[in-house]
Write an enzyme that holds these catalytic residues in place. Structure first.
Site, PDB file in Angstrom:
ATOM      1  N   HIS A  79       0.855  -1.187   0.000  1.00 42.59           N
ATOM      2  CA  HIS A  79       0.000   0.000   0.000  1.00 42.59           C
ATOM      3  C   HIS A  79       0.890   1.236   0.000  1.00 42.59           C
ATOM      4  CE1 HIS A  79      -3.856  -1.986   1.803  1.00 42.59           C
ATOM      5  NE2 HIS A  79      -3.230  -2.797   0.972  1.00 42.59           N
ATOM      6  N   GLU A  81       0.845   3.915   1.703  1.00 37.52           N
ATOM      7  CA  GLU A  81       1.236   4.379   3.030  1.00 37.52           C
ATOM      8  C   GLU A  81       2.405   3.570   3.590  1.00 37.52           C
ATOM      9  OE1 GLU A  81      -3.402   4.515   3.070  1.00 37.52           O
ATOM     10  OE2 GLU A  81      -1.818   3.369   2.071  1.00 37.52           O
ATOM     11  N   CYS A 109      -6.454   1.998   5.435  1.00 34.24           N
ATOM     12  CA  CYS A 109      -7.099   0.766   5.885  1.00 34.24           C
ATOM     13  C   CYS A 109      -6.589   0.431   7.298  1.00 34.24           C
ATOM     14  CB  CYS A 109      -6.768  -0.369   4.917  1.00 34.24           C
ATOM     15  SG  CYS A 109      -5.035  -0.893   4.990  1.00 34.24           S
ATOM     16  N   CYS A 112      -2.720   0.021   7.425  1.00 32.76           N
ATOM     17  CA  CYS A 112      -1.994   1.280   7.258  1.00 32.76           C
ATOM     18  C   CYS A 112      -2.204   2.217   8.438  1.00 32.76           C
ATOM     19  CB  CYS A 112      -2.401   1.947   5.953  1.00 32.76           C
ATOM     20  SG  CYS A 112      -1.896   0.989   4.498  1.00 32.76           S
TER      21      CYS A 112
END
Length: 191
Positions: A79, A81, A109, A112
């Site tokens: 991801h 992040e 999410c 993260c």
């Protein structure tokens, strides 16, 4: 091009007037994240990007930035992040990112949001809310949970329209490419 820039600046002034908790750096970094996300879409990645920065003596220092890279890397934790946090830690030589902020185009999410807390990030500014996995206000409030040893200040909905449009355009194009006429004919209401 000048007209687009003037329009963006006028839009930013309106946002800052309506949201006094935000600063010019928040909008600049979100616009940078949106450009990175658009590049990710061209590479076939879901268009989500993150920028980590800090302000020192009135200047903005970009520590790291990243876009989703799950398709290219085959890494389920790829991801934006997470990738940006890893790069920031490497650049600063520490996992503690105190004094840093993150702009990300989609609400983090649970994975993260937990990483933001563990990295001791000061602030997170996000664009679009995520009704399926949002962990910074929509479904959960991991970043601000008082039971944890650190809390991240969260500001959502920053340039949300641009973030949503980028995601919608990406998924519309994907659906158009992967759906064949024969599969559309055989589709039922339950699929």
């Amino acid at each position: 091009m000048r007209r687009l820039l003037r329009r963006a600046l006028a839009s930013d002034r309106r946002v800052l007037a309506a949201r006094p908790e935000l600063g010019e750096a928040d909008l600049r970094m979100m616009r940078r994240a949106l450009r990175l996300a658009a590049g990710a879409a061209h590479r076939g990645e879901v268009p989500i990007a993150a920028v980590i920065w800090r302000e020192r003596d009135g200047a903005i220092e970009v520590i790291s930035d990243a876009a989703n890279d799950r398709e290219a890397s085959g890494d389920p934790t790829g991801h934006a992040e997470i990738v940006a946090l890893r790069r920031a830690g490497e650049r600063l030589g520490s996992w503690r990112l105190m004094g840093c902020s993150m702009a990300v185009t989609l609400e983090p999410c649970p994975m993260c949001a937990g990483a933001l807390v563990n990295a001791r990030l000061d602030r997170c500014v996000f664009g679009a809310s995520d009704p399926k996995a949002g962990a910074c206000g929509t479904l959960y409030r991991i970043a601000e949970d008082p039971r944890l040893n650190h809390r991240v200040e969260v500001h959502g909905g920053v340039l949300a329209e641009e973030s949503v449009e980028l995601l919608q355009r990406f998924f519309r194009s994907r659906r158009g490419r992967t759906r064949s006429p024969s599969s559309a004919v055989g589709a039922t209401a339950s699929t």
